[in-house]
Design a protein around this motif. Structure first.
Motif, PDB file in Angstrom:
ATOM      1  N   TRP A 284      46.388  34.054  47.872  1.00  0.00           N
ATOM      2  CA  TRP A 284      46.770  34.713  46.594  1.00  0.00           C
ATOM      3  C   TRP A 284      46.068  35.976  46.665  1.00  0.00           C
ATOM      4  O   TRP A 284      44.810  35.880  46.602  1.00  0.00           O
ATOM      5  N   PRO A 285      46.830  37.242  46.689  1.00  0.00           N
ATOM      6  CA  PRO A 285      46.005  38.327  46.931  1.00  0.00           C
ATOM      7  C   PRO A 285      45.396  38.851  45.071  1.00  0.00           C
ATOM      8  O   PRO A 285      45.819  38.395  44.407  1.00  0.00           O
ATOM      9  N   LEU A 286      44.171  39.351  45.519  1.00  0.00           N
ATOM     10  CA  LEU A 286      43.450  39.657  44.401  1.00  0.00           C
ATOM     11  C   LEU A 286      43.929  40.862  43.424  1.00  0.00           C
ATOM     12  O   LEU A 286      43.927  40.751  42.276  1.00  0.00           O
ATOM     13  N   SER A 287      44.347  41.686  44.243  1.00  0.00           N
ATOM     14  CA  SER A 287      44.463  42.963  43.616  1.00  0.00           C
ATOM     15  C   SER A 287      45.598  43.115  42.584  1.00  0.00           C
ATOM     16  O   SER A 287      45.631  43.934  41.727  1.00  0.00           O
ATOM     17  N   PRO A 288      46.885  42.300  42.578  1.00  0.00           N
ATOM     18  CA  PRO A 288      47.787  42.264  41.608  1.00  0.00           C
ATOM     19  C   PRO A 288      47.139  41.570  40.156  1.00  0.00           C
ATOM     20  O   PRO A 288      47.805  41.818  39.198  1.00  0.00           O
ATOM     21  N   CYS A 289      46.121  41.093  40.264  1.00  0.00           N
ATOM     22  CA  CYS A 289      45.584  40.630  38.952  1.00  0.00           C
ATOM     23  C   CYS A 289      44.880  41.635  38.170  1.00  0.00           C
ATOM     24  O   CYS A 289      44.696  41.490  37.067  1.00  0.00           O
ATOM     25  N   TYR A 290      44.742  42.920  38.978  1.00  0.00           N
ATOM     26  CA  TYR A 290      44.337  44.123  37.968  1.00  0.00           C
ATOM     27  C   TYR A 290      45.379  44.921  37.551  1.00  0.00           C
ATOM     28  O   TYR A 290      46.567  44.990  37.922  1.00  0.00           O
ATOM     29  N   MET A 291      45.141  45.417  36.162  1.00  0.00           N
ATOM     30  CA  MET A 291      46.153  46.136  35.469  1.00  0.00           C
ATOM     31  C   MET A 291      46.026  47.551  35.789  1.00  0.00           C
ATOM     32  O   MET A 291      46.869  48.294  35.842  1.00  0.00           O
ATOM     33  N   GLY A 292      44.819  47.992  35.854  1.00  0.00           N
ATOM     34  CA  GLY A 292      44.416  49.465  36.171  1.00  0.00           C
ATOM     35  C   GLY A 292      44.655  49.899  37.561  1.00  0.00           C
ATOM     36  O   GLY A 292      44.774  48.970  38.359  1.00  0.00           O
ATOM     37  N   LYS A 293      44.169  51.190  37.842  1.00  0.00           N
ATOM     38  CA  LYS A 293      44.366  51.674  39.287  1.00  0.00           C
ATOM     39  C   LYS A 293      43.241  50.992  40.208  1.00  0.00           C
ATOM     40  O   LYS A 293      43.129  51.057  41.250  1.00  0.00           O
ATOM     41  N   GLU A 294      41.989  50.879  39.235  1.00  0.00           N
ATOM     42  CA  GLU A 294      40.904  50.596  40.079  1.00  0.00           C
ATOM     43  C   GLU A 294      40.728  49.177  40.303  1.00  0.00           C
ATOM     44  O   GLU A 294      40.122  48.249  39.694  1.00  0.00           O
ATOM     45  N   SER A 295      41.521  48.747  41.467  1.00  0.00           N
ATOM     46  CA  SER A 295      41.543  47.111  41.817  1.00  0.00           C
ATOM     47  C   SER A 295      40.708  46.835  43.059  1.00  0.00           C
ATOM     48  O   SER A 295      40.409  47.831  43.727  1.00  0.00           O
ATOM     49  N   GLN A 296      40.160  45.503  42.889  1.00  0.00           N
ATOM     50  CA  GLN A 296      39.495  45.266  44.038  1.00  0.00           C
ATOM     51  C   GLN A 296      40.238  44.213  44.893  1.00  0.00           C
ATOM     52  O   GLN A 296      41.212  43.545  44.712  1.00  0.00           O
ATOM     53  N   GLN A 297      40.178  44.611  46.174  1.00  0.00           N
ATOM     54  CA  GLN A 297      40.911  44.064  47.260  1.00  0.00           C
ATOM     55  C   GLN A 297      40.276  42.476  47.680  1.00  0.00           C
ATOM     56  O   GLN A 297      38.860  42.392  47.517  1.00  0.00           O
ATOM     57  N   GLY A 298      40.945  41.378  47.718  1.00  0.00           N
ATOM     58  CA  GLY A 298      40.540  39.969  47.910  1.00  0.00           C
ATOM     59  C   GLY A 298      41.405  39.084  48.004  1.00  0.00           C
ATOM     60  O   GLY A 298      42.677  39.432  47.661  1.00  0.00           O
ATOM     61  N   PHE A 299      41.009  38.027  47.978  1.00  0.00           N
ATOM     62  CA  PHE A 299      41.783  36.738  48.110  1.00  0.00           C
ATOM     63  C   PHE A 299      41.170  35.617  47.219  1.00  0.00           C
ATOM     64  O   PHE A 299      40.322  35.412  47.133  1.00  0.00           O
ATOM     65  N   ILE A 300      42.321  35.029  46.370  1.00  0.00           N
ATOM     66  CA  ILE A 300      42.136  33.768  45.772  1.00  0.00           C
ATOM     67  C   ILE A 300      42.414  32.750  46.425  1.00  0.00           C
ATOM     68  O   ILE A 300      43.454  32.671  46.916  1.00  0.00           O
ATOM     69  N   LEU A 301      41.392  32.045  46.677  1.00  0.00           N
ATOM     70  CA  LEU A 301      41.623  30.742  47.616  1.00  0.00           C
ATOM     71  C   LEU A 301      41.451  29.476  47.011  1.00  0.00           C
ATOM     72  O   LEU A 301      40.240  29.122  46.515  1.00  0.00           O
ATOM     73  N   GLY A 302      42.514  28.827  46.802  1.00  0.00           N
ATOM     74  CA  GLY A 302      42.642  27.424  46.344  1.00  0.00           C
ATOM     75  C   GLY A 302      42.040  26.449  47.519  1.00  0.00           C
ATOM     76  O   GLY A 302      42.136  26.505  48.699  1.00  0.00           O
TER      77      GLY A 302
END
Length: 512
Positions: A471-489
Motif C-alpha cells: 500500500w503506497p504511502l504518498s496517496p495518504c497525503y493531501m498536500g504536495k509535500e508527500s513522503q514516499q513509502g509503503f504501509i506494510l501489513g
C-alpha cells in the motif's frame, strides 16, 4: 403472419413474424420462443413484445394477435402467452378494447426515451450533461487499486483469519438462528440492540478507559458509517475540519462529501501538531484524529498534545472525532488509554470497530456519543438506514459476554507480535541502516519510508503483478509535500514466510 422453425443451440426455436406492411419502417417484428432455453416461455414472449415496443417496431394503437392465435402459431400452451399479455397490460404497454382485441397502448408517448449511444449499462460513459450533485463530484473516482485486491504478504487490513475461532462463532450464530424471537424480526432501536450496547460499554470502560454508558453507544456498520453519521450530525457545508497529514484517504472523502473544508495538520513523533492546527484554523468546527495509533504513520499522541487538543476544543467550542480503530494491539507496553477518557467537557465522539479484531465482513462498529447529542445522532441514523441488523449483534453479544472475545484478542496479540518482530528483523537484514521504519509499536502495520526519488505508487502496481501487496504511502497525503513509502501489513503473513517476502520486496526495489 408467418411461422418459421429453426434449429437453435438448445433445440427447436419457433418464431412468429408480423407481415411487413403493418410494421413501421418495413422491418418484421419477430416473436421467438425456444422451448429448451433457461428463460421461461412467458418471459421470452414478454421480452420480445416489450423490446419491439421500446424500439418502435410496434406503434401505439397497433393490434396484437389474440392470445389463442399466437399460442397456436408458436405451438405452445396458451398459459405462457396469457401470462406475458397480463404483465404487459399491467405495465401499460398493452391495452384492451372491449369487443375488439388487444392493442399497443395508445397512451405511450410518440417518441419514447431515446437511446444515448454514449452510454451503456455494461461499460463506462462520459457524464456530459448528466447532472450529479456537487458533493458526489468531490469524491475521487471509485477504483480498486491492485494493492487492495490481494491477499498475501504486506496486505493491509488482512487478518490471521485461520486463527479465528470459527467453531465458536458458528455455534453462536446458529444458536440465534434456531431460537429466533418475534421481537428480533421487527424494526429495532436506531442505537442498536440494547444488550449488545451494554456489552460494548462494559468492554470499553475496562479495556479502553472510555467514560460511557450503554445509552451513549450507537451500533454502526463499521467506522466509515460512524464518521458519516458524525459529519451529518455535527458539521455544515463549509465548516473547516482539522485532519491529520498524512491520513486515511476514505476519511477525507467522507468529510468532502459533507462539504467540509479540510485543513491538513502535520503529524510528528508526538502525533497531531495542535499548535500548527491552531495557527492554521483556530476556529475549526472539528478535528479528526487517531491518537492511540495514527494512521498511517503509527505514532501515539503524547499526553501533552492530548491535553492541548482537549483544551482547544473546549475553548473553540469544537468537536474531536477520535478513531480508535486497532488500539487493542500494542506490543511494547499496555494499550494506550483513549483520548475520550480524558475528556471532561463532552467534546469527544469516539469511534471503534470490530473489523480489525474479528473480521471486516462482520460490518459492526460503534460510536460513543456525548449524552446531550444522543437524540440528534439517533435522528440522523433513523434517516440513513433506520437501525442496524439484529443477528450478528446478538451473536457478538454472547461472544463478548462468554469471554471468547477477550481470549481471541490475547491470542492474536501474541501472534501479531511474533509476525511484527519477524518483519522488523527481516527488513533489518535485507535493508540494513538504509531503511527507516516507523509505527511498529502497535497495530497491524508499519511504514517503510523510501527515498524521494522512488515512486511508491508505480512500484506498488508492479509488485502486485508479483503477488506482493504494497500500500503506497504518498496517496495518504493531501498536500504536495508527500513522503514516499509503503504501509506494510503483517497480520496475515506467518512469521516463517516473512523473510522470503521481504527478500522479494528488496528485489523489486532494486529494479526500480
Amino acid at each position: 403472419m408467418v411461422l418459421r422453425r429453426a434449429k437453435s443451440g438448445h433445440g427447436v426455436m419457433t418464431t412468429y413474424t408480423w407481415p411487413m406492411k403493418k410494421v413501421r419502417g418495413g422491418f418484421p417484428v419477430v416473436i421467438a420462443v425456444d422451448r429448451k432455453a433457461a428463460k421461461p416461455l412467458h418471459r421470452q414472449i414478454y421480452d420480445a413484445f416489450r423490446a419491439s415496443i421500446v424500439a418502435r417496431s410496434l406503434n401505439a394503437g397497433q393490434q396484437i394477435p389474440s392470445s389463442r392465435a399466437l399460442a397456436a402459431e408458436l405451438g405452445v400452451s396458451r398459459i405462457p402467452v396469457l401470462n406475458s399479455y397480463a404483465q404487459l397490460l399491467a405495465e401499460g404497454y398493452f391495452e384492451t378494447r372491449k369487443g375488439t382485441g388487444t392493442f399497443v397502448s395508445s397512451t405511450l408517448p410518440d417518441e419514447l426515451v431515446p437511446v444515448d449511444s454514449r452510454s451503456s449499462h455494461a461499460g463506462e460513459s462520459p457524464l456530459g450533461n448528466r447532472r450529479i450533485s456537487r458533493r458526489s463530484a468531490l469524491i475521487p473516482r471509485v477504483e480498486n487499486p491492485q494493492w487492495f485486491r490481494g491477499r498475501g504478504p504486506f496486505s493491509v487490513g488482512q487478518l490471521a483469519f485461520d486463527h479465528f475461532p470459527f467453531h465458536v462463532w458458528s455455534s453462536l450464530v446458529a444458536r440465534h438462528c434456531r431460537s429466533v424471537r418475534a421481537s428480533s424480526l421487527n424494526y429495532g432501536d436506531p442505537m442498536g440492540f440494547e444488550e449488545f450496547r451494554e456489552a460494548i460499554a462494559a468492554y470499553l470502560r475496562t479495556a479502553r478507559a472510555v467514560r460511557c454508558e450503554a445509552s451513549q453507544i450507537m451500533v454502526v456498520s463499521g467506522s466509515q458509517q460512524a464518521l458519516e453519521i458524525s459529519a451529518r450530525a455535527l458539521l455544515d457545508p463549509g465548516n473547516r475540519v482539522w485532519i491529520e497529514e498524512p491520513a486515511y484517504p476514505l476519511m477525507r472523502d467522507a468529510l468532502r462529501v459533507a462539504g467540509c473544508q479540510l485543513v491538513p495538520v502535520s503529524v510528528d513523533a508526538e502525533g497531531l501538531n495542535v499548535a500548527e492546527g491552531m495557527r492554521r484554523s483556530p476556529k475549526a468546527r472539528a478535528a479528526y484524529v487517531t491518537p492511540s495509533h495514527q494512521f498511517p504513520l503509527g505514532v501515539t499522541m503524547s499526553a501533552s498534545r492530548r491535553l492541548q487538543l482537549l483544551k482547544w476544543a473546549q475553548s473553540a467550542q469544537s468537536w474531536i472525532v477520535e478513531d480508535d480503530y486497532d488500539s487493542e494491539y500494542r506490543y511494547e507496553s499496555m494499550p494506550i488509554a483513549s483520548l475520550q477518557g480524558l475528556d471532561h467537557c463532552a467534546r469527544v465522539i469516539y469511534i471503534g470497530t470490530f473489523s480489525k479484531t474479528l473480521f471486516p465482513a462482520l460490518r459492526l462498529g460503534y460510536l460513543v456519543i456525548p449524552s446531550d447529542l444522543v437524540e440528534r445522532f439517533a435522528a440522523v441514523r433513523r434517516v440513513m438506514d433506520i437501525f442496524p441488523p439484529h443477528l450478528y449483534q446478538a451473536a457478538l453479544t454472547d461472544f463478548i459476554n462468554e469471554g471468547h472475545f477477550s481470549r481471541h484478542i490475547r491470542r492474536t496479540r501474541l501472534l501479531y507480535s511474533e509476525r511484527r518482530r519477524a518483519l522488523v528483523e527481516a527488513i533489518g537484514r535485507e535493508f540494513g541502516s538504509i531503511s527507516e521504519l516507523v509505527g511498529g509499536e502497535a497495530g497491524m502495520h508499519l511504514v517503510l519510508k523510501l527515498p524521494d526519488w522512488l515512486r511508491d505508487v508505480e512500484i506498488s502496481r508492479r509488485a502486485a503483478d508479483q503477488q506482493l501487496w504494497l500500500w503506497p504511502l504518498s496517496p495518504c497525503y493531501m498536500g504536495k509535500e508527500s513522503q514516499q513509502g509503503f504501509i506494510l501489513g503483517f497480520a496475515s503473513t506467518p512469521a516463517a514466510e516473512m523473510p522470503r517476502a521481504v527478500a522479494r520486496l528488496r528485489s523489486i526495489l532494486a529494479s526500480a
